[in-house]
Enzyme design. Structure first.
Site: not given
Ligand code: NDP
Length: 297
Positions: A54, A98, A121
């Site tokens: 990422k 994460q 997200d």
């Protein structure tokens, strides 16, 4: 019939290039560099790889990447304080913690502490609510990527019948909302669904997000359907040598390939789209937070 193999890798590269071009314009015309902060708690090797990728993708798109690594015994209080600090940082437009996080931390508390405008997200209940209300939301990356692939294959989805196997907040439910917003007729199936095979056989669009290798059988697929395989499952591959493994999806790819109109492979299908959509979401978040028009990409 044999299917078109949907090249998610190529599509995602195009999307990332379009994000990078838009970032160039934002920097040049508005002096704005979108920033993405990624927080990793603990030392899970798979998570470390995801986080590293990422960061690389963020920098490749010309955006600012902020990485924070916290020890596995980090308390929830300390993690939430970090999230609040990032919420308040104007250089950070997107925040991603994460998952999974260690057991002492509530994943839901983390999700609900992230400022919804920075929730790249798309998991905050406010964003889930906006999405289901047809409002501007931060949309979870994986289903957003799936939708892009489906639309690329089928164009207008009005009146198409879609089935999503799996109802998670991360994939299944937002996928259903996205397809509904495109005027598809949507069924969301799950572990209590009766006669799943028959349900699947009606669908012009079949999205599998179950987490079970080769779960969806070839004869569940309607001839000509667009099949999107979200699953990532690691299975033993003795043919590659002792102790070797390989990745497979939730669909029996070889069998489905003979029936479907188009199908995503695993790997190389949905996976690369997820990270490209994270880049896209960070760009969108930066524009919205600064009152700029979101570029069409
Ligand atoms: P979850 O485990 O959260 O959800 C799985 C869903 O599958 C549940 O809704 C469950 O139903 C349903 N299910 C389980 N067994 C059956 C069954 N026998 N029949 C019908 N439905 C069943 O998984 P996720 O949604 O998070 O992920 C799904 C897959 O996608 C995983 O392989 C994951 O690794 C992969 N993934 C891939 C991503 C990518 O970037 N490509 C990103 C995210 C996920 P119920 O609710 O009734 O229990």
């Amino acid at each position: 019939m044999t299917a078109i193999k949907i090249d998610g890798k190529a599509f995602s590269q195009g999307l990332r290039a379009r994000v990078a071009s838009a970032v160039e314009v934002l920097k040049g015309q508005h002096g704005l560099t979108p920033g993405l902060a990624v927080v990793l708690v603990g030392e899970d090797p798979a998570s470390e790889v995801y986080v590293r990728n990422k960061g690389i993708a963020t920098r490749e798109c010309g955006m600012e990447s902020f990485g924070y690594k916290m020890p596995a015994d980090t308390s929830e209080e300390v993690l939430l304080a970090k999230v609040r600090e990032l919420n308040a940082d104007p250089a950070v437009h997107g925040i991603l913690v994460q998952f999974p996080v260690p057991d002492q931390i509530s994943q839901q508390n983390v999700i609900e502490t992230i400022e919804p405008a920075k929730d790249v997200d798309g998991l905050h209940p406010i964003n889930a609510g906006y999405l289901s209300s047809g409002l501007d939301a931060m949309v979870p990356c994986t289903p957003l990527g799936c939708l892009m692939l489906v639309k690329d294959q089928l164009g207008d989805l009005s009146g198409k019948r879609a089935i999503i196997v799996g109802r998670s907040n991360l994939v299944g439910k937002p996928m259903g909302q996205l397809l509904l917003a495109e005027n598809a007729t949507v069924t969301i199936a799950h572990s209590r669904t009766q006669d799943l095979a028959a349900e699947c056989r009606c669908a012009d669009i079949l999205v599998a997000a179950v987490g079970r290798p080769h779960f969806v059988q070839g004869d569940w697929v309607k001839p000509g359907a667009c099949v999107i395989d979200v699953g990532i499952n690691r299975i033993p591959a003795p043919e590659r040598g002792e102790g070797k493994t390989r990745l497979v999806g939730d669909v029996d790819y070889d069998a489905a390939f003979d029936v479907a109109g188009s199908i995503t492979p695993v790997p190389g299908g949905v996976g690369p789209m997820t990270i490209a959509c994270l880049m896209r979401n960070t760009l969108v978040a930066a524009c919205r937070q600064t009152g700029l028009v979101v570029p069409k990409i």
